[in-house]
Design a protein around this motif. Structure first.
Motif, mmCIF file in Angstrom:
data_model
loop_
_atom_site.group_PDB
_atom_site.id
_atom_site.type_symbol
_atom_site.label_atom_id
_atom_site.label_comp_id
_atom_site.label_asym_id
_atom_site.label_seq_id
_atom_site.Cartn_x
_atom_site.Cartn_y
_atom_site.Cartn_z
ATOM 1 N N ARG A 1 -5.182 -2.685 -41.434
ATOM 2 C CA ARG A 1 -6.031 -1.873 -40.514
ATOM 3 C C ARG A 1 -7.614 -2.324 -40.968
ATOM 4 N NH1 ARG A 1 -6.117 0.129 -36.021
ATOM 5 N NH2 ARG A 1 -7.815 1.465 -36.998
ATOM 6 N N GLU B 1 -10.430 -4.036 -38.990
ATOM 7 C CA GLU B 1 -11.708 -3.268 -38.554
ATOM 8 C C GLU B 1 -12.847 -4.319 -39.137
ATOM 9 O OE1 GLU B 1 -11.582 0.388 -40.205
ATOM 10 O OE2 GLU B 1 -9.854 1.118 -38.869
ATOM 11 N N HIS B 2 -12.753 -4.973 -40.190
ATOM 12 C CA HIS B 2 -13.856 -5.598 -40.859
ATOM 13 C C HIS B 2 -13.747 -7.181 -40.759
ATOM 14 C CE1 HIS B 2 -15.259 -1.963 -42.532
ATOM 15 N NE2 HIS B 2 -14.062 -1.745 -42.829
#
Length: 122
Positions: free
Chosen positions: A53, A57-58
């Motif tokens: 995750r 997300e990054h």
């Protein structure tokens, strides 16, 4: 208002009773190992999911890093993972194993901090 004191005492007594049963019954050690392994697998799966995750997300931020910084970040994560995987073996070695474990964790965290601080500079 919440559960009263007797409910807490009852729940604690049930927990102690289950622990004594696992300890004293034949095959209790095997059952304990099974539960420990299942909880370890669930924990490892949670860590992998958390890492996935965070990556998703990054990932744009990660791809914007320089190649050297990205390599240092990945290498730092590998060092931390290696230390976590080899924890029991390193701790069984005694003092030197613990020192190696601490060095691996420390170097991995230091590498992550260096990459983070470098990414915040203009």
């Amino acid at each position: 208002m919440g559960p009263d004191r007797n409910t807490h005492i009852r729940n604690f007594a049930i927990l102690i009773l289950i622990a004594v049963a696992v300890w004293q019954l034949p095959g209790g050690g095997t059952a304990t190992n099974v539960v420990q392994n299942v909880l370890g697998i669930i924990f490892a799966g949670g860590l992998v999911f958390f890492g996935y995750r965070m990556y998703m997300e990054h990932r744009q931020d990660i791809f914007m890093l320089e190649d050297r910084a990205r390599a240092l970040l990945y290498f730092s994560f590998v060092m931390i993972a290696l230390a976590l995987i080899a924890t029991s073996r390193l701790f069984d070695e005694g003092g030197l194993g613990v020192i190696v474990w601490l060095m691996l964790i420390g170097a991995g965290v230091y590498g992550c901090v260096v990459v983070y601080r470098g990414s915040r500079e203009y």
